[in-house]
Design a protein around this motif. Structure first.
Motif, short mmCIF file in Angstrom:
data_model
loop_
_atom_site.label_atom_id
_atom_site.label_comp_id
_atom_site.label_asym_id
_atom_site.label_seq_id
_atom_site.Cartn_x
_atom_site.Cartn_y
_atom_site.Cartn_z
N GLY A 1 0.71 -1.12 -0.38
CA GLY A 1 0.09 -0.22 0.30
C GLY A 1 0.20 1.27 0.13
O GLY A 1 0.38 2.69 0.01
N ARG A 2 2.12 0.64 -0.05
CA ARG A 2 2.67 2.11 0.06
C ARG A 2 3.92 2.69 -1.32
O ARG A 2 3.82 1.98 -2.66
CB ARG A 2 4.18 2.45 1.18
N GLU A 3 3.66 4.15 -1.60
CA GLU A 3 4.74 4.30 -2.95
C GLU A 3 6.47 3.53 -2.09
O GLU A 3 7.14 3.90 -1.20
CB GLU A 3 4.68 5.32 -2.60
N LEU A 4 6.94 2.72 -3.34
CA LEU A 4 8.07 1.91 -3.55
C LEU A 4 8.59 2.49 -4.43
O LEU A 4 8.43 2.97 -5.20
CB LEU A 4 8.00 0.37 -2.88
N PRO A 5 10.20 2.37 -3.84
CA PRO A 5 11.06 2.75 -5.03
C PRO A 5 11.17 1.55 -6.22
O PRO A 5 10.79 0.69 -6.09
CB PRO A 5 12.70 1.95 -5.00
N ASP A 6 11.21 2.64 -8.12
CA ASP A 6 11.02 1.22 -9.08
C ASP A 6 11.37 -0.03 -9.51
O ASP A 6 10.51 -0.59 -9.74
CB ASP A 6 11.98 2.48 -10.35
N ASN A 7 12.55 -0.42 -8.38
CA ASN A 7 13.16 -1.93 -8.01
C ASN A 7 12.25 -2.57 -7.54
O ASN A 7 12.99 -3.40 -7.50
CB ASN A 7 14.55 -1.48 -8.74
#
Length: 222
Positions: free
Chosen positions: A180-186
């Motif tokens: 549910g969080r914004e995570l790094p692109d990788n």
């Protein structure tokens, strides 16, 4: 029973038919792997690099090889050209080495972050503070040759099923929180690898998407 019969029995017990069964073939001879392959298995897990490399050279090319054991940084280069998924990324240093070797092999290697969920000190893995530090570091964004697709955890080796269930439940809660969080692109939370021969049914009930089963398929260690 034969390996084929064991596979049929195991798949009938699955709580979640979508869950991926990985045949843990460590210490098993090539003949056993071929029997499992002929019965339809394509995902095999090994915990030692040398054994994985040797078996990969002798088996069909359409097998998906999973590195499920503790991986030493100086051994990554041997499996980087072909490994399908590395389950046990237990440190940021290891992740950086996988990225380095993946770049040399001109590929992106899928990985799972191993979380330390067991009560036993002998198990490897990140704790939640270390995971958070990695997720929020600037350095993680530069690792363009790894794709972290989820989490892995190994429960305490115990007869206490309530403890095992609570450890799996905790890992799933962390997985859902990250999802549910914004995570790094990788980073993307798609897979959660938990459950082995003794506890894969509990793991599936708690949301596992892949289980690592050895002795229930191949019999006891040879």
């Amino acid at each position: 029973m034969s390996i084929k019969e064991n596979l049929i029995v195991i798949k009938k017990t699955f709580k979640n038919p979508e869950c991926l069964l990985i045949a843990v073939s460590k210490t098993k001879p090539i003949g056993d792997l071929k029997e499992a392959y002929d019965a339809g298995m394509r995902d095999f897990g090994e915990n030692k690099v040398q054994e994985l490399v040797d078996k990969q050279a002798q088996m069909p090319e359409d097998i998906r090889w999973h590195m499920i054991g503790h991986l030493q940084r100086n051994k990554v280069k041997y499996i980087a050209p072909f490994v399908h998924l590395i389950h046990g990324v237990d440190s940021f240093k290891l992740l950086k080495e996988i990225n380095k070797q993946a770049k040399k092999a001109e590929r992106i290697i899928p990985c799972l972050i191993q979380m330390h969920i067991a009560k036993e000190e002998s198990k490897f893995g990140f704790d939640e503070v270390e995971l958070e530090e990695m997720l929020t570091s600037e350095e993680i964004k530069s690792l363009t040759h790894v794709n972290i697709i989820g989490l892995m955890g190994m429960a305490t080796f115990t007869e206490n099923q309530d403890l095992v269930r609570s450890e799996f439940k905790g890992l799933k809660a962390l997985f859902d929180n990250l999802k549910g969080r914004e995570l790094p692109d990788n980073f993307e939370m798609k897979e959660i690898s938990m459950g082995m021969s003794g506890d894969y049914l509990i793991a599936q009930e708690e949301g596992s998407t892949m289980v690592r089963v050895g002795s229930a398929i191949f019999g006891g260690r040879g």
